[in-house]
Design an enzyme around this catalytic site. Structure first.
Site, short mmCIF file in Angstrom:
data_model
loop_
_atom_site.label_atom_id
_atom_site.label_comp_id
_atom_site.label_asym_id
_atom_site.label_seq_id
_atom_site.Cartn_x
_atom_site.Cartn_y
_atom_site.Cartn_z
N LEU A 186 0.84 -1.19 0.00
CA LEU A 186 0.00 0.00 0.00
C LEU A 186 0.88 1.24 0.00
O LEU A 186 1.88 1.31 0.71
CB LEU A 186 -0.87 0.03 1.26
CG LEU A 186 -2.12 -0.84 1.28
CD1 LEU A 186 -2.81 -0.67 2.63
CD2 LEU A 186 -3.07 -0.47 0.14
N HIS A 238 2.07 -10.69 10.28
CA HIS A 238 3.21 -11.21 9.52
C HIS A 238 3.70 -12.51 10.19
O HIS A 238 3.85 -12.55 11.41
CB HIS A 238 4.34 -10.16 9.51
CG HIS A 238 5.54 -10.60 8.74
ND1 HIS A 238 5.59 -10.57 7.37
CD2 HIS A 238 6.72 -11.11 9.16
CE1 HIS A 238 6.77 -11.04 6.97
NE2 HIS A 238 7.47 -11.37 8.05
N ASP A 273 7.23 -4.19 6.71
CA ASP A 273 7.34 -4.99 7.93
C ASP A 273 8.21 -4.33 9.00
O ASP A 273 8.88 -5.01 9.78
CB ASP A 273 7.90 -6.40 7.61
CG ASP A 273 6.97 -7.18 6.67
OD1 ASP A 273 5.76 -6.93 6.70
OD2 ASP A 273 7.48 -8.03 5.92
N GLU A 313 -1.97 -16.83 14.92
CA GLU A 313 -2.45 -15.58 14.30
C GLU A 313 -3.95 -15.41 14.51
O GLU A 313 -4.43 -14.31 14.77
CB GLU A 313 -2.16 -15.59 12.79
CG GLU A 313 -0.69 -15.50 12.44
CD GLU A 313 -0.44 -15.49 10.93
OE1 GLU A 313 0.69 -15.23 10.54
OE2 GLU A 313 -1.37 -15.76 10.14
C1 GRF Z 1 -0.70 -15.15 7.12
O1 GRF Z 1 0.20 -16.13 7.54
C2 GRF Z 1 -0.15 -13.78 7.41
O2 GRF Z 1 0.74 -13.78 8.47
C3 GRF Z 1 0.56 -13.43 6.13
O3 GRF Z 1 -0.24 -13.97 5.14
C4 GRF Z 1 -0.92 -15.12 5.62
C5 GRF Z 1 -2.36 -14.98 5.26
O4 GRF Z 1 -3.05 -16.16 5.45
N1 GRF Z 1 0.74 -12.01 6.02
P1 GRF Z 1 -4.63 -16.18 5.33
O5 GRF Z 1 -5.01 -15.75 3.92
O6 GRF Z 1 -5.20 -15.29 6.38
O7 GRF Z 1 -5.01 -17.62 5.57
#
Ligand code: GRF
Length: 364
Positions: free
Chosen positions: A264, A280, A316, A345
């Site tokens: 972006l 990330h 990042d 995540e």
């Molecule tokens: C995730 O592992 C995130 O950390 C990275 O891209 C991946 C996206 O996975 N930036 P998803 O499409 O949410 O399954």
């Protein structure tokens, strides 16, 4: 100079005047502390940070970003208060001895003129993530670099956000993704389960047939495909603007990058500065970039993880909000390890978003 003057004749100091002060202090074996920032809407977090910074020496100069440089850093709606007003308010604080205004995005040349003994910075930075040019200037003048913890729960951005979305209003999220969308699904499910007090006001993808967009459509959320343009890696200018328009129309509070694989730029990055988060799959600052999981395996790391961080123009590298760790097990492939990271995540990202209002976001 500035202390003790009346409003009518208030003027910030010049760099040369501050240098004089520094030399006087130096001759007495005393230290001048230097810090810099926008200080647009003062709050208790600023006051406490400045008091802590001042305690590192015998006098303190605050280098204040000029109106033009605040605009360049934070977008066209900032600053809220002009540079003279900001300087005057700052100068009235007990911790602040003198204020100087600077017009560049970086304080490098000011550091070279003033030659402060101590340089203080808020804890959304580490010594490593300080701008390389500023860091080199500090090293060349022999300044001691001190990173001070941020006061949680206080920030200008959080205050502005509260004004836009009054108490009780849900956090308005725009989520961007390019892939299967498992993080997006986790957000939607957290909202449905009442664990995340937010609503998805836009789901935007650069991939027409992505799992990400399918999830949005299935959940009846406003889904937008934005044609990224002809370059397979970049997001064209028209697409940057189209995304911005979607965000604005949806009255977005926070932009969430959940597996969005393009970079972006303006106008989104400036306008939403401090309000864009990314997840990330590494323990940043380790393993930036698109191959983070494989890079952790190749490096022979014992553990991996994920980072939710603010997004800035540098990839990042924005302030880290939270991290989650997972072990790397023998025999792990990138796919297996990535799945293990994603499990973390899926909990971490909704949690950070839910805490958004309370936590107060780090601002420069
Ligand atoms: C995730 O592992 C995130 O950390 C990275 O891209 C991946 C996206 O996975 N930036 P998803 O499409 O949410 O399954």
């Amino acid at each position: 100079m500035s202390k003790g003057m009346t409003e009518a004749d208030f003027t910030p100091a010049t760099a040369a005047e501050v240098r004089q002060l520094r030399d006087q202090l130096d001759a007495q074996g005393k230290k001048l502390v230097f810090t810099n920032g926008c200080f647009d809407l003062l709050h208790a977090g600023h006051v406490r940070y400045l008091a802590d910074a001042r305690a590192l020496g015998d006098a303190m100069v605050v280098a204040l970003n000029s109106d033009a440089s605040v605009r360049a850093l934070k977008g066209p709606d900032r600053p809220l208060n002009n540079e003279n007003d900001r300087a005057e308010v700052l100068c009235a604080l007990r911790a602040v001895d003198v204020v100087v205004v600077f017009g560049d995005e970086r304080a490098t040349s000011l550091i070279e003129i003033i030659r402060p003994h101590v340089y203080a910075k808020g804890g959304d930075y580490t010594v490593e993530s300080l701008n390389a040019e500023e860091r080199a200037a500090l090293q060349s003048v022999g300044a001691e670099i001190r990173i001070l913890p941020l006061v949680p729960g206080r920030s200008t951005t959080a205050t502005i956000q509260k004004m836009h979305s009054p108490q009780g209003g849900k956090l308005r999220l725009a989520v961007l993704g390019s892939g299967v969308g498992s993080n997006f699904r986790a957000i939607v499910e957290a909202i449905q389960a009442g664990k995340l007090d937010a609503e998805v006001v836009a789901a935007i993808s650069d991939q027409k047939d992505s799992g990400f967009l399918a999830i949005a459509k299935q959940a009846g959320l406003p889904a937008h495909f934005v044609d990224p343009g002809s370059n397979p890696k970049k997001l064209g200018e028209a697409a940057q603007k189209e995304i911005f328009d979607h965000l604005e129309r949806a009255r977005t509070d926070v932009v969430v990058l959940a597996g969005f694989m393009r970079i972006l730029k303006e106008p989104v990055i400036g306008h939403y500065s401090g309000r864009i988060v990314n997840v990330h799959p590494s323990l940043l600052p380790k393993h930036k970039g698109a191959h983070a999981v494989q890079d952790a395996l190749d490096a022979g790391d014992a553990e991996a993880g994920c980072t939710v961080h603010l997004v800035t123009a540098e990839i990042d590298a924005g302030a880290i909000l939270e991290q989650g760790r997972v072990p790397i097990l023998s025999g792990d492939t990138a796919t297996v390890l990535h799945d293990r990271i994603k499990q973390v995540e899926h909990v971490l990202l909704p949690k950070v978003l839910n805490e958004w209002r309370e936590r107060g976001l780090p601002v420069r």
